[in-house]
Design an enzyme around this catalytic site. Structure first.
Site, mmCIF file in Angstrom:
data_model
loop_
_atom_site.group_PDB
_atom_site.id
_atom_site.type_symbol
_atom_site.label_atom_id
_atom_site.label_comp_id
_atom_site.label_asym_id
_atom_site.label_seq_id
_atom_site.Cartn_x
_atom_site.Cartn_y
_atom_site.Cartn_z
ATOM 1 N N LYS A 1 12.218 23.621 -51.187
ATOM 2 C CA LYS A 1 13.682 23.496 -51.266
ATOM 3 C C LYS A 1 14.192 23.077 -49.892
ATOM 4 O O LYS A 1 13.871 23.714 -48.880
ATOM 5 C CB LYS A 1 14.315 24.838 -51.634
ATOM 6 C CG LYS A 1 14.355 25.124 -53.103
ATOM 7 C CD LYS A 1 15.305 26.289 -53.346
ATOM 8 C CE LYS A 1 15.260 26.747 -54.770
ATOM 9 N NZ LYS A 1 16.126 27.922 -54.972
ATOM 10 N N HIS B 1 21.520 37.410 -43.749
ATOM 11 C CA HIS B 1 21.160 37.286 -45.155
ATOM 12 C C HIS B 1 20.230 38.432 -45.595
ATOM 13 O O HIS B 1 20.437 39.060 -46.633
ATOM 14 C CB HIS B 1 20.490 35.928 -45.382
ATOM 15 C CG HIS B 1 20.021 35.710 -46.779
ATOM 16 N ND1 HIS B 1 20.884 35.611 -47.850
ATOM 17 C CD2 HIS B 1 18.769 35.621 -47.290
ATOM 18 C CE1 HIS B 1 20.181 35.444 -48.958
ATOM 19 N NE2 HIS B 1 18.898 35.448 -48.649
ATOM 20 N N GLU C 1 13.043 40.754 -46.431
ATOM 21 C CA GLU C 1 12.474 39.808 -47.409
ATOM 22 C C GLU C 1 11.003 40.136 -47.693
ATOM 23 O O GLU C 1 10.524 39.918 -48.801
ATOM 24 C CB GLU C 1 12.603 38.366 -46.899
ATOM 25 C CG GLU C 1 14.034 37.914 -46.633
ATOM 26 C CD GLU C 1 14.816 37.531 -47.899
ATOM 27 O OE1 GLU C 1 14.203 37.399 -48.981
ATOM 28 O OE2 GLU C 1 16.048 37.372 -47.788
ATOM 29 N N HIS D 1 19.817 39.655 -54.783
ATOM 30 C CA HIS D 1 20.696 38.569 -54.338
ATOM 31 C C HIS D 1 22.063 38.564 -55.017
ATOM 32 O O HIS D 1 23.012 38.009 -54.479
ATOM 33 C CB HIS D 1 20.027 37.199 -54.533
ATOM 34 C CG HIS D 1 19.023 36.901 -53.453
ATOM 35 N ND1 HIS D 1 17.916 37.687 -53.254
ATOM 36 C CD2 HIS D 1 18.969 35.927 -52.512
ATOM 37 C CE1 HIS D 1 17.226 37.195 -52.230
ATOM 38 N NE2 HIS D 1 17.840 36.136 -51.761
ATOM 39 N N GLU E 1 12.556 25.116 -60.432
ATOM 40 C CA GLU E 1 13.473 26.101 -60.998
ATOM 41 C C GLU E 1 13.983 25.684 -62.366
ATOM 42 O O GLU E 1 15.161 25.831 -62.665
ATOM 43 C CB GLU E 1 14.664 26.310 -60.041
ATOM 44 C CG GLU E 1 14.886 27.750 -59.714
ATOM 45 C CD GLU E 1 15.873 27.991 -58.592
ATOM 46 O OE1 GLU E 1 16.523 27.042 -58.121
ATOM 47 O OE2 GLU E 1 15.977 29.135 -58.180
ATOM 48 N N HIS F 1 24.571 38.173 -52.287
ATOM 49 C CA HIS F 1 25.393 36.955 -52.122
ATOM 50 C C HIS F 1 26.873 37.294 -52.145
ATOM 51 O O HIS F 1 27.660 36.725 -51.383
ATOM 52 C CB HIS F 1 25.107 35.961 -53.259
ATOM 53 C CG HIS F 1 23.913 35.100 -52.992
ATOM 54 N ND1 HIS F 1 23.226 34.460 -53.991
ATOM 55 C CD2 HIS F 1 23.291 34.767 -51.831
ATOM 56 C CE1 HIS F 1 22.223 33.782 -53.453
ATOM 57 N NE2 HIS F 1 22.243 33.959 -52.160
HETATM 58 N N1 LIG Z 1 14.558 26.421 -48.376
HETATM 59 C C1 LIG Z 1 14.448 27.630 -48.818
HETATM 60 O O1 LIG Z 1 13.734 27.910 -49.797
HETATM 61 C C2 LIG Z 1 15.178 28.732 -48.099
HETATM 62 C C3 LIG Z 1 14.879 30.065 -48.400
HETATM 63 C C4 LIG Z 1 15.544 31.056 -47.686
HETATM 64 C C5 LIG Z 1 16.480 30.714 -46.737
HETATM 65 N N2 LIG Z 1 16.759 29.418 -46.473
HETATM 66 C C6 LIG Z 1 17.737 29.031 -45.451
HETATM 67 O O2 LIG Z 1 17.248 29.479 -44.192
HETATM 68 C C7 LIG Z 1 18.360 29.680 -43.331
HETATM 69 C C8 LIG Z 1 18.165 30.977 -42.588
HETATM 70 O O3 LIG Z 1 16.970 30.913 -41.874
HETATM 71 P P1 LIG Z 1 16.625 31.900 -40.664
HETATM 72 O O4 LIG Z 1 16.892 33.294 -41.072
HETATM 73 O O5 LIG Z 1 15.276 31.514 -40.205
HETATM 74 O O6 LIG Z 1 17.777 31.582 -39.621
HETATM 75 P P2 LIG Z 1 17.920 30.520 -38.427
HETATM 76 O O7 LIG Z 1 17.158 29.310 -38.656
HETATM 77 O O8 LIG Z 1 19.382 30.396 -38.167
HETATM 78 O O9 LIG Z 1 17.276 31.316 -37.216
HETATM 79 C C9 LIG Z 1 17.849 32.530 -36.800
HETATM 80 C C10 LIG Z 1 18.092 32.531 -35.286
HETATM 81 O O10 LIG Z 1 16.868 32.788 -34.620
HETATM 82 C C11 LIG Z 1 16.602 31.762 -33.656
HETATM 83 N N3 LIG Z 1 15.161 31.620 -33.627
HETATM 84 C C12 LIG Z 1 14.363 31.036 -34.547
HETATM 85 N N4 LIG Z 1 13.094 31.231 -34.236
HETATM 86 C C13 LIG Z 1 13.066 31.944 -33.086
HETATM 87 C C14 LIG Z 1 12.041 32.477 -32.278
HETATM 88 N N5 LIG Z 1 10.761 32.370 -32.629
HETATM 89 N N6 LIG Z 1 12.377 33.161 -31.166
HETATM 90 C C15 LIG Z 1 13.679 33.325 -30.835
HETATM 91 N N7 LIG Z 1 14.707 32.878 -31.563
HETATM 92 C C16 LIG Z 1 14.385 32.183 -32.691
HETATM 93 C C17 LIG Z 1 17.350 30.579 -34.161
HETATM 94 O O11 LIG Z 1 17.611 29.703 -33.116
HETATM 95 C C18 LIG Z 1 18.613 31.227 -34.734
HETATM 96 O O12 LIG Z 1 19.543 31.528 -33.731
HETATM 97 C C19 LIG Z 1 19.598 29.623 -44.179
HETATM 98 O O13 LIG Z 1 20.252 28.415 -43.935
HETATM 99 C C20 LIG Z 1 19.074 29.681 -45.594
HETATM 100 O O14 LIG Z 1 19.900 28.984 -46.503
HETATM 101 C C21 LIG Z 1 16.110 28.421 -47.147
#
Ligand SMILES: NC(=O)c1ccc[n+]([C@@H]2O[C@H](COP(=O)([O-])OP(=O)(O)OC[C@H]3O[C@@H](n4cnc5c(N)ncnc54)[C@H](O)[C@@H]3O)[C@@H](O)[C@H]2O)c1
Length: 371
Positions: free
Chosen positions: A157, A280, A199, A263, A251, A267
């Site tokens: 996705k 989240h 998660e 969720h 899906e 959500h």
């Molecule tokens: N495609 C999918 O199936 C799917 C599934 C779940 C979530 N998502 C999406 O993922 C996003 C959320 O992802 P997330 O929780 O990874 O958030 P994110 O990508 O915003 O990262 C969270 C924070 O951590 C920082 N960061 C990342 N890696 C780091 C590291 N190793 N060390 C220090 N800082 C680091 C980032 O810069 C950011 O500030 C949402 O946009 C959500 O919609 C997509």
């Protein structure tokens, strides 16, 4: 020779490979400590070479760009680096356009690898650019958050947000390779790490009773990111997600909907708090607390099972109660407005046993009445 063999044994102990089985779109997910420094040879072994693009965020780039670039260059790649600002607010059309411009300026072609290094924001945005630019480029994902490693980077996705809602624009586009380096989790802010742990707990609760028992035994070592514990835990979550995705890639059969456990309420809470107050994972933790309360009230789940889940979430320092100040009416309305509800009916995921779920059709009001 002896030294080589020794090094190999160590690598095998601190790494696992999981395959996402999707016929011609199958790919490996390597979960290992230090695997970012092997990006070059691993991309080469996957059939890539020459020009490629490394897309990352400013914060993650500052931390992890260099080992990836050094490894790519040593393997003969000519990587262009593109950095986007940090944060969910940049997962949008404006930054997608910037990404298209920079990728084209960098001379990226149909077969060039687009390598995304970062959390879910980066892998979603870069993955969508890969899905669409030049009618599709191959992507390689290097997720650096726990959520990214067990969820966002697995399953294809990709997408961006629209002002009317999150992830409203997107495409399914499977990566060719995923390298999840568990050592990168050490620099995650604690709140981000724990949101990812929510998660992990969700995955165990809905689909892997063995993993759940492991978490009950060694949660503190998971949170402490001890390599010998975190590698198998991340790999187990990847294996579960890979299985769900393999059964329902886009899906259409509803199988992927089991991942929505926690969720429905989660959500709604995110929407009501403007996506600002709760991570989240925290919203999903509260949503799971709500889901087991509903499951017990409907007679689908024993109180003891619900108690095990809530206790584990609390032990991880995660919230499980609905924040005070939110009215049941507002919560019910937010659930009804969710893009996953159809004609006011919500396919609610109940927990029956640890590792087993069931769908129940409910209205937002019915859900709220059991909380
Ligand atoms: N495609 C999918 O199936 C799917 C599934 C779940 C979530 N998502 C999406 O993922 C996003 C959320 O992802 P997330 O929780 O990874 O958030 P994110 O990508 O915003 O990262 C969270 C924070 O951590 C920082 N960061 C990342 N890696 C780091 C590291 N190793 N060390 C220090 N800082 C680091 C980032 O810069 C950011 O500030 C949402 O946009 C959500 O919609 C997509």
């Amino acid at each position: 020779m002896a030294r080589r063999a020794e090094a190999r044994v160590i690598r095998e102990q601190s790494g696992e490979e999981v395959r996402v089985e999707l016929g011609p779109r199958s790919y490996p997910v390597v979960v290992a400590a230090g695997v970012l420094a092997e990006s070059g040879p691993r991309l080469a072994a996957a059939g890539f070479g020459g020009r490629c693009a490394l897309v990352t965020s400013e914060r993650v780039g500052a931390l992890y760009r260099e080992p990836v670039l050094a490894s790519l260059r040593a393997a003969g790649f000519a990587p262009a680096v593109i950095e986007i600002p940090d944060g969910e607010e940049h997962k949008n059309l404006a930054w997608l356009a910037v990404l298209y411009d920079r990728l084209l300026e960098a001379g990226i072609e149909r077969h060039s690898a687009l390598v995304a290094l970062g959390g879910g924001v980066v892998t979603d945005l870069a993955g969508f650019a890969a899905a669409t630019l030049l009618r599709g480029l191959p992507s390689v994902l290097l997720p650096t958050t726990l959520l990214g490693q067990i969820d966002a980077a697995i399953g294809g996705k990709t997408g961006i947000n629209h002002v009317l809602g999150k992830n409203l624009i997107g495409a399914f586009h499977q990566p060719r390779l995923v390298l999840a380096d568990v050592d990168t989790l050490r620099t995650l802010p604690r709140r981000e790490l724990l949101a990812g742990v929510a998660e992990v707990i969700k995955t165990a609760a809905i689909g892997d009773a063995g993993l759940f028992a492991e978490l009950e035994e060694r949660l503190e070592r998971v949170i402490g990111l001890e390599r010998e514990v975190i590698v198998p835990v991340v790999a187990a979550c990847v294996r579960y997600k890979a299985r769900v995705v393999a059964e329902d890639e886009q899906e259409v059969h509803g199988g992927r909907a089991v991942l929505n456990f926690g969720h429905t309420v989660g959500h709604a809470l995110e929407a009501l708090t403007g996506y600002k107050e709760l991570r989240h994972g925290e919203a999903v933790a509260i949503g799971m607390g709500a889901a087991v309360r509903v499951s017990v009230a409907l007679g689908r789940c024993r109180a003891e099972t619900a108690g095990r889940l809530v206790a584990l979430l609390k032990r991880a320092g995660l919230p499980t109660d609905i924040p005070s100040g939110l009215t049941p009416a507002a919560l019910a309305l937010a659930m009804r407005s969710d893009k996953k509800s159809a004609r006011g009916r919500i396919r609610f995921v109940c927990l029956e046993e640890i590792g087993r779920t069931a769908f129940v059709e409910l209205s937002g009001e019915e859900i709220v009445s059991h909380l």
